[in-house]
Design a protein around this motif. Structure first.
Motif, PDB file in Angstrom:
ATOM      1  N   LEU A  45       0.824  -1.218   0.000  1.00  0.00           N
ATOM      2  CA  LEU A  45       0.000   0.000   0.000  1.00  0.00           C
ATOM      3  C   LEU A  45       0.854   1.263   0.000  1.00  0.00           C
ATOM      4  N   ASP A  46       2.032   1.169   0.603  1.00  0.00           N
ATOM      5  CA  ASP A  46       2.909   2.345   0.733  1.00  0.00           C
ATOM      6  C   ASP A  46       4.077   2.332  -0.231  1.00  0.00           C
ATOM      7  N   SER A  47       4.092   1.374  -1.144  1.00  0.00           N
ATOM      8  CA  SER A  47       5.289   1.161  -1.936  1.00  0.00           C
ATOM      9  C   SER A  47       5.289   1.980  -3.226  1.00  0.00           C
ATOM     10  N   GLU A  48       6.469   2.397  -3.630  1.00  0.00           N
ATOM     11  CA  GLU A  48       6.651   3.065  -4.925  1.00  0.00           C
ATOM     12  C   GLU A  48       6.599   2.047  -6.057  1.00  0.00           C
ATOM     13  N   SER A  49       7.013   0.813  -5.746  1.00  0.00           N
ATOM     14  CA  SER A  49       7.176  -0.177  -6.804  1.00  0.00           C
ATOM     15  C   SER A  49       5.964  -1.097  -6.937  1.00  0.00           C
ATOM     16  N   ALA A  50       4.902  -0.803  -6.191  1.00  0.00           N
ATOM     17  CA  ALA A  50       3.693  -1.619  -6.308  1.00  0.00           C
ATOM     18  C   ALA A  50       2.484  -0.708  -6.236  1.00  0.00           C
ATOM     19  N   GLN A  51       1.389  -1.173  -6.831  1.00  0.00           N
ATOM     20  CA  GLN A  51       0.144  -0.459  -6.592  1.00  0.00           C
ATOM     21  C   GLN A  51      -0.990  -1.474  -6.474  1.00  0.00           C
ATOM     22  N   VAL A  52      -1.767  -1.291  -5.415  1.00  0.00           N
ATOM     23  CA  VAL A  52      -2.906  -2.175  -5.174  1.00  0.00           C
ATOM     24  C   VAL A  52      -4.160  -1.418  -5.597  1.00  0.00           C
ATOM     25  N   LEU A  53      -4.894  -2.011  -6.535  1.00  0.00           N
ATOM     26  CA  LEU A  53      -6.136  -1.404  -7.018  1.00  0.00           C
ATOM     27  C   LEU A  53      -7.330  -2.138  -6.413  1.00  0.00           C
ATOM     28  N   VAL A  54      -8.395  -1.403  -6.187  1.00  0.00           N
ATOM     29  CA  VAL A  54      -9.615  -1.991  -5.644  1.00  0.00           C
ATOM     30  C   VAL A  54     -10.787  -1.628  -6.561  1.00  0.00           C
ATOM     31  N   HIS A  59     -18.755   3.109  -4.701  1.00  0.00           N
ATOM     32  CA  HIS A  59     -17.638   3.581  -3.872  1.00  0.00           C
ATOM     33  C   HIS A  59     -17.244   2.690  -2.714  1.00  0.00           C
ATOM     34  N   ARG A  60     -18.167   1.920  -2.136  1.00  0.00           N
ATOM     35  CA  ARG A  60     -17.797   1.237  -0.900  1.00  0.00           C
ATOM     36  C   ARG A  60     -18.020  -0.272  -0.924  1.00  0.00           C
ATOM     37  N   HIS A  61     -18.735  -0.759  -1.878  1.00  0.00           N
ATOM     38  CA  HIS A  61     -19.038  -2.185  -1.941  1.00  0.00           C
ATOM     39  C   HIS A  61     -17.842  -2.891  -2.603  1.00  0.00           C
ATOM     40  N   PHE A  62     -16.956  -3.471  -1.785  1.00  0.00           N
ATOM     41  CA  PHE A  62     -15.703  -4.070  -2.283  1.00  0.00           C
ATOM     42  C   PHE A  62     -15.993  -5.268  -3.194  1.00  0.00           C
ATOM     43  N   LEU A  63     -15.423  -5.246  -4.397  1.00  0.00           N
ATOM     44  CA  LEU A  63     -15.708  -6.313  -5.354  1.00  0.00           C
ATOM     45  C   LEU A  63     -14.483  -7.112  -5.785  1.00  0.00           C
ATOM     46  N   GLY A  64     -13.317  -6.471  -5.761  1.00  0.00           N
ATOM     47  CA  GLY A  64     -12.143  -7.196  -6.235  1.00  0.00           C
ATOM     48  C   GLY A  64     -10.903  -6.346  -6.189  1.00  0.00           C
ATOM     49  N   THR A  65      -9.793  -6.961  -6.560  1.00  0.00           N
ATOM     50  CA  THR A  65      -8.519  -6.254  -6.479  1.00  0.00           C
ATOM     51  C   THR A  65      -7.543  -6.715  -7.555  1.00  0.00           C
ATOM     52  N   ALA A  66      -6.603  -5.852  -7.868  1.00  0.00           N
ATOM     53  CA  ALA A  66      -5.468  -6.215  -8.730  1.00  0.00           C
ATOM     54  C   ALA A  66      -4.227  -5.581  -8.131  1.00  0.00           C
ATOM     55  N   VAL A  67      -3.112  -6.300  -8.218  1.00  0.00           N
ATOM     56  CA  VAL A  67      -1.845  -5.789  -7.701  1.00  0.00           C
ATOM     57  C   VAL A  67      -0.863  -5.711  -8.869  1.00  0.00           C
ATOM     58  N   VAL A  68      -0.290  -4.528  -9.067  1.00  0.00           N
ATOM     59  CA  VAL A  68       0.643  -4.319 -10.175  1.00  0.00           C
ATOM     60  C   VAL A  68       2.008  -3.961  -9.599  1.00  0.00           C
ATOM     61  N   PHE A  69       3.048  -4.593 -10.138  1.00  0.00           N
ATOM     62  CA  PHE A  69       4.412  -4.305  -9.698  1.00  0.00           C
ATOM     63  C   PHE A  69       5.166  -3.552 -10.796  1.00  0.00           C
ATOM     64  N   PHE A  70       6.023  -2.650 -10.358  1.00  0.00           N
ATOM     65  CA  PHE A  70       6.892  -1.901 -11.270  1.00  0.00           C
ATOM     66  C   PHE A  70       8.331  -2.094 -10.810  1.00  0.00           C
ATOM     67  N   ARG A  71       9.244  -2.107 -11.787  1.00  0.00           N
ATOM     68  CA  ARG A  71      10.655  -2.210 -11.405  1.00  0.00           C
ATOM     69  C   ARG A  71      11.440  -1.136 -12.109  1.00  0.00           C
ATOM     70  N   LYS A  72      12.406  -0.574 -11.392  1.00  0.00           N
ATOM     71  CA  LYS A  72      13.274   0.439 -12.008  1.00  0.00           C
ATOM     72  C   LYS A  72      14.039  -0.190 -13.163  1.00  0.00           C
ATOM     73  N   GLY A  73      14.240   0.588 -14.220  1.00  0.00           N
ATOM     74  CA  GLY A  73      15.083   0.106 -15.310  1.00  0.00           C
ATOM     75  C   GLY A  73      14.362  -0.772 -16.308  1.00  0.00           C
ATOM     76  N   THR A  74      13.058  -0.940 -16.147  1.00  0.00           N
ATOM     77  CA  THR A  74      12.324  -1.704 -17.160  1.00  0.00           C
ATOM     78  C   THR A  74      10.988  -1.025 -17.444  1.00  0.00           C
ATOM     79  N   HIS A  75      10.562  -1.146 -18.680  1.00  0.00           N
ATOM     80  CA  HIS A  75       9.266  -0.584 -19.065  1.00  0.00           C
ATOM     81  C   HIS A  75       8.191  -1.667 -19.096  1.00  0.00           C
ATOM     82  N   VAL A  76       8.499  -2.792 -18.466  1.00  0.00           N
ATOM     83  CA  VAL A  76       7.529  -3.874 -18.383  1.00  0.00           C
ATOM     84  C   VAL A  76       6.924  -3.871 -16.978  1.00  0.00           C
TER      85      VAL A  76
END
Ligand SMILES: CC(C)(COP(=O)(O)OP(=O)(O)OC[C@H]1O[C@@H](n2cnc3c(N)ncnc32)[C@H](O)[C@@H]1OP(=O)(O)O)[C@@H](O)C(=O)NCCC(=O)NCCS
Length: 157
Positions: A45-54, A59-76
């Motif tokens: 939740l606090d990371s520069e290299s990750a993002q957690v989506l909800v 607005h409040r009825h939680f349905l799902g999540t995705a977690v995306v990772f980023f790494r320095k030096g790559t565009h993937v």
């Protein structure tokens, strides 16, 4: 369990601390192995290299999540995890999360998004292929229980 409201619009936003209980419960009900722990979610939740989506309805009825990772030096960028609550599946939540993950990756100057999926996870594979993901390889014994993974990629830039 509360059903997803039939007319509710799916919104995707960044996860907050108050989502932790829902995130951990969904992780436990969706995956038998290789789960993210509460501590890992908390860190992401606090990371520069990750993002957690909800994904949520109204607005409040939680349905799902995705977690995306980023790494320095790559565009993937890497889709590490995606899950929709069982009672909300098949209604476009996963598609909305993937779309948001791609837009996020593009905003972070990534040119593609990659992911791994169990070779027997037909629901997820169908979703990825419908949204333009292309199979680029296979990892033998990738998961904790020894299952193989397909690797997929979508190039968007
Ligand atoms: C894979 C997953 C995230 C898809 O989420 P979703 O919200 O159901 O996604 P969508 O509704 O956008 O699309 C799902 C597809 O399966 C179909 N489907 C219909 N009923 C379904 C159901 N009960 N469960 C799953 N998929 C269903 C949908 O019609 C859609 O098909 P299409 O791609 O041919 O249109 C979800 O099934 C899930 O959380 N699975 C468990 C966790 C998991 O395996 N994650 C992937 C790890 S790589």
């Amino acid at each position: 369990m509360t059903p997803m409201p039939a007319t509710a619009a799916v919104r995707v936003r960044r996860a907050e601390l108050s989502d932790l209980d829902d995130l951990v419960a969904l992780e436990e009900s969706s995956f038998a192995t290789d789960r993210l722990s509460r501590a890992q979610y908390r860190r992401h939740l606090d990371s520069e290299s990750a993002q957690v989506l909800v994904a949520s309805a109204n607005h409040r009825h939680f349905l799902g999540t995705a977690v995306v990772f980023f790494r320095k030096g790559t565009h993937v960028a890497r889709l590490y995890s995606i899950a929709t609550k069982a009672e909300a599946r098949g209604k476009g939540v996963g598609s909305a999360l993937l779309d948001a993950a791609e837009k996020l990756a593009a905003r972070r100057r990534c040119t593609s998004l990659r992911l791994e999926v169990r070779i027997d996870n037909h629901d997820a594979i169908r979703l990825y292929e419908r949204l333009g993901y292309v199979r680029i390889g296979r990892y033998a014994r990738y998961y904790g229980d020894g299952a193989d993974a397909w690797r997929y990629e979508k190039v968007f830039g």
